[in-house]
Design a protein around this motif. Structure first.
Motif, short mmCIF file in Angstrom:
data_model
loop_
_atom_site.label_atom_id
_atom_site.label_comp_id
_atom_site.label_asym_id
_atom_site.label_seq_id
_atom_site.Cartn_x
_atom_site.Cartn_y
_atom_site.Cartn_z
N LYS A 1 -1.11 6.67 -9.89
CA LYS A 1 -0.90 5.22 -10.02
C LYS A 1 -1.83 4.50 -9.05
N PRO A 2 -2.17 3.25 -9.32
CA PRO A 2 -2.92 2.47 -8.33
C PRO A 2 -2.11 2.37 -7.05
N VAL A 3 -2.78 2.37 -5.91
CA VAL A 3 -2.05 2.44 -4.64
C VAL A 3 -1.36 1.13 -4.28
N ALA A 4 -1.79 0.00 -4.88
CA ALA A 4 -1.25 -1.28 -4.45
C ALA A 4 -0.97 -2.23 -5.61
N GLU A 5 -0.22 -1.74 -6.58
CA GLU A 5 0.19 -2.58 -7.71
C GLU A 5 1.69 -2.44 -7.92
N GLY A 6 2.26 -3.35 -8.68
CA GLY A 6 3.67 -3.30 -9.02
C GLY A 6 3.87 -3.53 -10.50
N THR A 7 5.14 -3.62 -10.92
CA THR A 7 5.50 -3.88 -12.32
C THR A 7 4.92 -2.83 -13.25
N GLY A 8 4.74 -1.63 -12.74
CA GLY A 8 4.23 -0.55 -13.59
C GLY A 8 2.77 -0.67 -13.95
N LYS A 9 2.03 -1.57 -13.31
CA LYS A 9 0.62 -1.76 -13.66
C LYS A 9 -0.17 -0.47 -13.43
N GLY A 10 -0.96 -0.11 -14.44
CA GLY A 10 -1.78 1.09 -14.35
C GLY A 10 -1.06 2.36 -14.76
N ILE A 11 0.26 2.29 -14.92
CA ILE A 11 1.04 3.49 -15.25
C ILE A 11 1.20 3.59 -16.76
N ARG A 12 0.85 4.76 -17.29
CA ARG A 12 0.95 5.03 -18.73
C ARG A 12 1.51 6.44 -18.92
N HIS B 1 0.87 -1.18 0.00
CA HIS B 1 0.00 0.00 0.00
C HIS B 1 0.91 1.23 0.00
N LYS B 2 1.13 1.81 -1.15
CA LYS B 2 2.15 2.84 -1.33
C LYS B 2 1.92 4.07 -0.45
N ALA B 3 0.67 4.44 -0.24
CA ALA B 3 0.40 5.62 0.60
C ALA B 3 0.80 5.36 2.04
N THR B 4 0.52 4.16 2.55
CA THR B 4 0.91 3.82 3.92
C THR B 4 2.43 3.81 4.05
N ALA B 5 3.12 3.23 3.08
CA ALA B 5 4.58 3.22 3.11
C ALA B 5 5.14 4.64 3.11
N LYS B 6 4.55 5.52 2.30
CA LYS B 6 5.03 6.90 2.23
C LYS B 6 4.77 7.64 3.55
N ARG B 7 3.67 7.35 4.20
CA ARG B 7 3.41 7.98 5.50
C ARG B 7 4.50 7.59 6.50
N LEU B 8 4.86 6.31 6.51
CA LEU B 8 5.89 5.85 7.43
C LEU B 8 7.24 6.45 7.07
N VAL B 9 7.55 6.49 5.80
CA VAL B 9 8.82 7.09 5.37
C VAL B 9 8.87 8.56 5.74
N ARG B 10 7.76 9.25 5.56
CA ARG B 10 7.69 10.67 5.94
C ARG B 10 7.89 10.84 7.45
N LEU C 1 -3.19 6.68 -5.90
CA LEU C 1 -2.19 7.54 -5.28
C LEU C 1 -1.87 8.69 -6.22
N VAL C 2 -2.04 9.92 -5.73
CA VAL C 2 -1.72 11.12 -6.49
C VAL C 2 -0.50 11.77 -5.84
N GLU C 3 0.58 11.93 -6.60
CA GLU C 3 1.82 12.48 -6.07
C GLU C 3 2.27 13.70 -6.86
N SER C 4 3.07 14.54 -6.23
CA SER C 4 3.80 15.55 -6.99
C SER C 4 4.71 14.83 -7.98
N PHE C 5 4.71 15.29 -9.22
CA PHE C 5 5.57 14.66 -10.22
C PHE C 5 7.00 15.16 -10.05
N LEU C 6 7.93 14.22 -9.97
CA LEU C 6 9.35 14.56 -9.87
C LEU C 6 9.97 14.43 -11.26
N PRO C 7 10.50 15.51 -11.82
CA PRO C 7 10.93 15.52 -13.21
C PRO C 7 12.35 15.02 -13.46
#
Length: 335
Positions: free
Chosen positions: A147-158, A108-117, A185-191
């Motif tokens: 991106k979907p909050v709980a997928e890997g291998t680039g799934k959902g990313i275009r 769950h990427k949002a949960t991981a990011k909360r912990l990292v933050r 999951l909606v994030e600031s885009f890092l260029p």
């Protein structure tokens, strides 16, 4: 030593009618063969088990292993990667890689990011969209990345995952909510540049194997290490070692995130540079792909003169060190 191998085989799910993208995280026969042969070369006695259902059947039949080499991804839900480790723990069977808590939190990427933050580490600003109406509450400056909050291998990313307006945000969020039936999951885009850091070990014994930059080539979907780009990485992606200063910064951040989240044995941490060049945490993969030629971690290892055999050996040594130092449990092993 008898070593079971748990995994989800992609071709088995395709035969059941699942789609190519649905099964993108599952393993190819070459991966299982490579792991089995390498374990044999290292002096172990490997035995294929298969997915969670196969594991349950064999445990209930009374089978046991000294340790299980677990790369099973699972099929559904935020706890899908945790299913096999949880079953193994219920029967006091040790296994490689992270425990159920870590696998659920990091999926769950949002949960991981909360912990990292909370660890004080840099990660892009983010917002979790659970319903399409939620996009009106997003207060992060454009451009944004979805991106979907709980997928890997680039799934959902275009290529369309990077948005620059409310209209694009609504359209992309609606697509992901409909296709993946999970929050977005909606994030600031890092260029800036994108990196992946290979890590071996657990806790204070964790060390960086190398830092690899992911460079998109002509014809690739822009701005994203997407499902298409990953599936056709030989055509669309150039992998190269990071520069010395970037590698140092990335290594420090990745190790702090790895240790802070409690990841074990081996895996990858994905990072990207922000607009001012500061490297930030994107996500961690505690069940990194192990295809000897196609997966990022073995590719990174090869670039750093670490053989596939040395990678598997390191994973086993890390897991066995944990097993040999863990406290004894109360009562006999369950059946």
């Amino acid at each position: 030593m008898k070593i079971g191998i748990t995994y989800d085989l992609r071709e088995e799910y395709l035969a059941l009618g699942y789609g190519e993208e649905e099964t993108a995280e599952f393993d190819q026969p070459q991966t299982i063969q490579a792991i089995q042969e390498t374990l044999q070369e290292l002096g172990y006695s490997p035995e294929r088990i298969g997915n969670a259902q196969s594991l349950m059947t064999r445990i209930l039949a009374g089978e046991r292993w000294d340790l299980v080499f677990n790369i099973a991804e699972g099929l559904r839900g935020f706890g899908r990667e945790a299913l096999v480790p949880a079953l193994l723990e219920a029967y006091n069977i040790p296994y490689t890689f992270s425990d159920p808590l870590v696998l659920t939190v990091t999926l769950h990427k949002a949960t991981a990011k909360r912990l990292v933050r909370d660890l004080g580490l840099p990660t892009p600003d983010f917002f979790l969209v659970e319903r399409i109406e939620d996009v009106r509450s997003v207060e992060i400056s454009y451009p944004l990345f979805l991106k979907p909050v709980a997928e890997g291998t680039g799934k959902g990313i275009r290529e369309s995952s990077c948005v620059s307006s409310l209209r694009e945000l609504e359209r992309e969020a609606e697509r992901l909510l409909a296709e993946y039936a999970q929050p977005v999951l909606v994030e600031s885009f890092l260029p800036g540049k994108e990196f992946t850091v290979g890590i071996m070990g657990t806790g204070s014994n964790a060390r960086v194997l190398g830092v690899m930059e992911v460079v998109l080539l002509e014809g690739a979907e822009a701005q994203a290490y997407s499902y298409k780009n990953k599936e056709e990485c030989e055509r669309y992606v150039l992998y190269r070692l990071a520069g010395e200063a970037e590698a140092l910064e990335a290594s420090e951040l990745a190790l702090k995130a790895w240790r802070g989240l409690g990841c074990r044995d081996a895996g990858r941490v994905d990072l990207r540079q922000g607009p001012e060049g500061r490297i930030q945490f994107l996500e961690v993969n505690p069940l990194a792909g192990l295809h000897p030629l196609h997966s990022d971690l073995p590719i990174l290892c090869k670039m750093n003169n670490i053989s596939y055999k040395q990678l598997i050996q390191g994973i086993m040594e890390s897991a066995l060190a944990r097993v040999n130092t863990r406290p004894s449990t109360i009562g006999p092993r369950g059946k």
